[in-house]
Design an enzyme around this catalytic site. Structure first.
Site, mmCIF file in Angstrom:
data_model
loop_
_atom_site.group_PDB
_atom_site.id
_atom_site.type_symbol
_atom_site.label_atom_id
_atom_site.label_comp_id
_atom_site.label_asym_id
_atom_site.label_seq_id
_atom_site.Cartn_x
_atom_site.Cartn_y
_atom_site.Cartn_z
ATOM 1 N N ASP A 111 22.225 34.769 43.364
ATOM 2 C CA ASP A 111 20.907 34.496 43.037
ATOM 3 C C ASP A 111 20.467 34.605 41.602
ATOM 4 O O ASP A 111 21.363 35.695 41.089
ATOM 5 C CB ASP A 111 19.995 35.721 44.026
ATOM 6 N N ASP A 165 22.270 40.817 48.143
ATOM 7 C CA ASP A 165 21.756 41.836 48.566
ATOM 8 C C ASP A 165 20.476 41.930 49.661
ATOM 9 O O ASP A 165 20.057 43.085 50.095
ATOM 10 C CB ASP A 165 21.360 42.847 47.527
ATOM 11 N N ASP A 206 21.219 37.637 53.706
ATOM 12 C CA ASP A 206 22.528 37.120 53.223
ATOM 13 C C ASP A 206 23.550 37.506 53.798
ATOM 14 O O ASP A 206 24.671 37.242 53.498
ATOM 15 C CB ASP A 206 22.548 37.911 51.762
ATOM 16 N N ASN A 253 72.226 37.790 45.938
ATOM 17 C CA ASN A 253 73.055 38.657 46.234
ATOM 18 C C ASN A 253 73.655 38.398 47.742
ATOM 19 O O ASN A 253 74.724 38.366 48.255
ATOM 20 C CB ASN A 253 72.732 40.111 45.938
ATOM 21 N N ASN A 308 70.561 47.534 49.257
ATOM 22 C CA ASN A 308 69.135 47.077 49.351
ATOM 23 C C ASN A 308 68.187 48.434 49.084
ATOM 24 O O ASN A 308 67.177 48.169 48.480
ATOM 25 C CB ASN A 308 69.133 46.435 50.777
#
Length: 840
Positions: free
Chosen positions: A328, A589, A593, A657, A682
């Site tokens: 707005d 707000d 809305d 890898n 890992n």
């Protein structure tokens, strides 16, 4: 709960209070605690558990991890004790690291959410107090006012002009006028006018009610349970899901092929199975959920310091991806503080009477406090003690009027104010200079000209009208007819200082600001131009009504301002932007809305907003203004960039890898690495990646919106995975053909090369710049250097011997170092070519 309360709308308040063992003075604090244990939290779905045990179990929910643990346990019973214990220990350590990360993030998020928690006012121990909506229990007495969320299904005990928006539940677009007293037992939801339902909210008035049902026992809870309602999937969540599918497909295919080939070559089935599973673990970015969570939590903490609270973590990434912001104009382009410029009659001359009637209307309405009424009441120049309020018709977004019936002891007057054209539509007369009532048609053109002139200057206009209702003491919407037009209230909300610069900064960040306002086209256009929008393209609510959804989706990009918009059109505009492929933020707000906030990719509200808007929002601003949003957009992009770094790390060296190891196992007489060694590799490469949330982000990564691009990730994975594999096979060749390494030396050499290269490549792929032109975060750099040192030293330690590694002679170390250096240089060149070819 007894049968009486099952049909509580058919009972009087006293009966229901007795049935619930409550009273008008409310529950005691002790009784409320006991009921909360009995009925559970007042939530439509159970809150996600974040206790240590739940989070720990979640670390091991991957099917691959569970199968690997089962295989390790089987190996233990087949007397391969050491390897089995090592594998189980590594998996547990990896799980504990994930737990540590996620628990810290969960605690941080909990603290942030408590700042903007939706609350309800209840009577406890005889006095009113605010509590979290989740803590409301059956038997609580709730106190409601305009803007309040209804925290459960309730029976009204007392009220004052109470109107409730039940559109979310019944589809009724007009606010419902509530009453006290039983209604028939077979009354449908829309006719239970003595009942308040969870998920609805108060438009105007006030009241007290007793809570009968909470959570999933409410009408709204039953519907959400049937539909399994959940928030719409965000753009970021969609990207994560698709990335997960991509990795799953690659991993599954690779594991099946490797296991099949190893069995074909008559290698031990259990060893082959565990090798394939260990590869799967290496390919799976196990830490991705923890990395994402800690990244988002850290970003949320930074934003909280800047007065921005993130309620839904995934929306932070969308904040960074956002390329359209709808808002707005009030409080966004303007100061958001309405000032009364003047009150004029139908001739444009100052009118004290118009100002007085506007003041009485504003002072006596019981709806949600709004900037216009606050501005009128701030004048404080009228003594209105002679007026007494009799009744009210609250404002709604269809009529766009608010009326109060007052008496001064002589006559009963209906005083109406609202949008000028909507007020004029219920008028047939107009008050002349002499105070006489004349035909409105004689003055309509001059009133319209006043409206046009004020609007063209950027002023908002409110119409004032009245009607003498004689001795009538109650009113409804049909009484807003045959009224006398009195005058116009002229309002001024000046543009914010520096707003043009702020809009330019947002545009430079790739965010288009679109204004959605209920103000008329002339006012919206004037303010937009003052705010730096050159020749804004404006579309009105009337235009939208005759426009198809398909046409709106095609045109929506070119529209700058949506004026005279009705509440239900806001959501339609948001959805049109989403259908056209944009990531949309909506800043709202108001009471009307909520649906647009829910539909947007990023719903943004302010802490002073009505409860229903705050509840629907993903992000809540503790301070208003676009400047705060700019900080949020930048932080969202930093968070997204650091998350993508982990994805690139996991899909480059790690992937290469594991792919190399899988290929090598097909032609080598022994496994390149044992399952326990793969898991150790890992685990170690995860350590630097855990610090990625603290890494520095290059400025260019913040300048434009970033979104998940699966094609880009797939190409990155293929390009850098292939590069990694080339150097892996180079390592294999040098170890076997040049250095003539034994099995344990080969494994130690390749372990060292793969971990060190995977650690250092992190510093390469973390940036699109040159390796030395982008400074990594201190934690990432420190973790990388420490990991390199540990990896080089590991084969020479007692633990290295346990894992099956042999110490390496100096020529081996020099050769491995040369390969890593050549790999880094090649990765830099490949990166430059890749980004040039793929584009930024």
């Amino acid at each position: 709960m007894s049968t009486k309360s099952d049909m509580f709308w058919n009972c009087d308040g006293g009966t229901v209070l007795e049935d619930l063992r409550s009273a008008s003075t409310g529950l005691t604090a002790l009784e409320a605690v006991e009921r909360l244990k009995r009925y559970g939290d007042n939530l439509l779905r159970p809150e996600k558990r974040t206790d240590i045990l739940t989070l720990l179990i979640a670390q091991f929910k991957s099917p691959i991890i569970l199968i690997l643990l089962a295989a390790a346990i089987l190996s233990y019973f087949l007397h391969d004790n050491t390897d089995a214990i090592i594998i189980i220990a590594i998996v547990l350590i990896s799980g504990l690291l994930g737990l540590w990360q996620e628990k810290g993030a969960a605690n941080l998020v909990g603290k942030l959410l408590s700042i903007v928690q939706t609350r309800a006012t209840v009577v406890r121990d005889g006095s009113a107090k605010e509590i979290a909506v989740a803590d409301v229990v059956p038997g609580d007495i709730v106190v409601l006012s305009a803007g309040s969320i209804v925290p459960g299904d309730c029976l009204l005990l007392e009220l004052n002009d109470l109107f409730v928006d039940e559109a979310a539940l019944t589809g009724e677009s007009y606010p419902v006028d509530k009453v006290v007293g039983p209604v028939p037992v077979d009354a449908p939801l829309a006719k239970r006018v003595n009942t308040l339902f969870m998920g609805t909210h108060v438009i105007s008035g006030s009241g007290k009610a007793v809570v009968v049902n909470t959570g999933r026992q409410t009408e709204f809870g039953r519907i959400s349970e049937q539909l399994r309602l959940r928030p719409p999937e965000t753009d970021f969540e969609r990207g994560i899901r698709r990335f997960g599918y991509l990795l799953m497909e690659v991993t599954l295919l690779l594991v099946i092929i490797i296991f099949a080939f190893n069995v074909y070559f008559r290698r031990p089935i259990l060893d082959s199975f565990m090798f394939a599973l260990a590869l799967a673990v290496g390919l799976t970015p196990q830490l991705l959920p923890a990395i994402i969570t800690i990244n988002l939590a850290r970003g949320s903490k930074k934003l909280a310091d800047k007065k921005v609270i993130v309620k839904r973590l995934a929306s932070l990434e969308n904040f960074g991806s956002m390329n359209v912001l709808c808002a707005d104009k009030t409080g966004t382009l303007t100061e958001g503080v309405v000032k009364i410029l003047s009150a004029v009659d139908a001739y444009g001359e100052p009118s004290d009477k118009a100002m007085l009637y506007a003041y009485v209307n504003a002072a006596m309405q019981s709806g949600f406090t709004n900037p216009i009424d606050s501005a009128i009441k701030s004048l404080g120049q009228f003594d209105i003690q002679r007026f007494e309020k009799l009744a009210e018709i609250p404002y709604d977004f269809i009529r766009k009027r608010l009326s109060v019936l007052v008496t001064d002891g002589r006559v009963n007057l209906l005083l109406t104010k609202g949008a000028l054209n909507n007020v004029l539509s219920v008028c047939t007369r107009v008050e002349s200079r002499e105070g006489e009532s004349i035909d409105l048609n004689t003055m309509r053109d001059s009133i319209d000209k006043l409206y046009q002139d004020y609007s063209a200057q950027g002023y908002r206009t409110i119409g004032i009208a009245y009607r003498n209702l004689g001795e009538t003491v109650s009113i409804n919407k049909s009484d807003e007819a045959e009224m006398t037009f009195l005058g116009i209230l002229v309002l001024h909300d000046p543009p914010k200082a520096g707003v043009a610069g702020t809009l330019k900064e947002l545009r430079d960040l790739g965010v288009d600001v679109k204004i959605i306002t209920g103000d008329n086209e002339l006012v919206a256009g004037n303010v937009s131009r003052q705010a730096g929008m050159e020749n804004p393209e404006i579309v009105t609510g009337a235009d939208l009504r005759v426009m198809t959804d398909e046409a709106l989706t095609l045109l929506v990009h070119d529209i700058d301002v949506f004026a005279e918009v009705e509440p239900n059109q806001k959501e339609r505009i948001i959805l049109a932007f989403k259908k056209s492929g944009r990531v949309v933020g909506f800043l709202g707000d108001g009471i009307n809305d909520a649906s647009a906030l829910h539909a947007a990719d990023v719903g943004i509200s302010v802490n002073t907003a009505v409860d229903v808007a705050k509840a629907a929002a993903d992000i809540v601003l503790l301070e208003t203004g676009l400047e705060v949003l700019i900080q949020g957009v930048r932080e969202g992009r930093r968070t997204f960039a650091n998350t993508m770094k982990y994805v690139f790390m996991a899909t480059s060296a790690n992937f290469g890898n594991m792919f190399s190891m899988a290929g090598a196992s097909l032609f080598m007489s022994f496994l390149p690495l044992l399952p326990k060694q793969i898991l150790l590799t890992n685990l170690l490469t995860d350590f630097p990646e855990m610090t990625v949330a603290t890494d520095n982000v290059d400025p260019e990564m913040v300048e434009r919106p970033q979104r998940w691009n699966l094609r880009f990730i797939r190409n990155f994975m293929i390009t850098f995975g292939l590069l990694s594999s080339i150097f892996d096979y180079l390592t294999f060749g040098i170890l076997l053909l040049v250095l003539h390494a034994g099995t344990d030396q080969f494994r130690a050499g390749w372990f060292m090369e793969s971990v060190v290269s995977a650690a250092i490549i992190v510093l390469v792929v973390r940036t699109r710049r040159g390796f030395l032109r982008s400074r990594p975060g201190k934690y990432l750099l420190t973790a990388t250097l420490v990991l390199v040192a540990i990896t080089i030293a590991f084969p020479y330690t007692h633990f290295g011997k346990i894992f099956g590694f042999a110490p390496l002679p100096v020529p081996f170390l020099l050769m491995m170092g040369g390969i890593v250096l050549l790999y880094i240089v090649s990765a830099e060149v490949t990166k430059a070519v890749f980004y040039r070819k793929m584009g930024n």
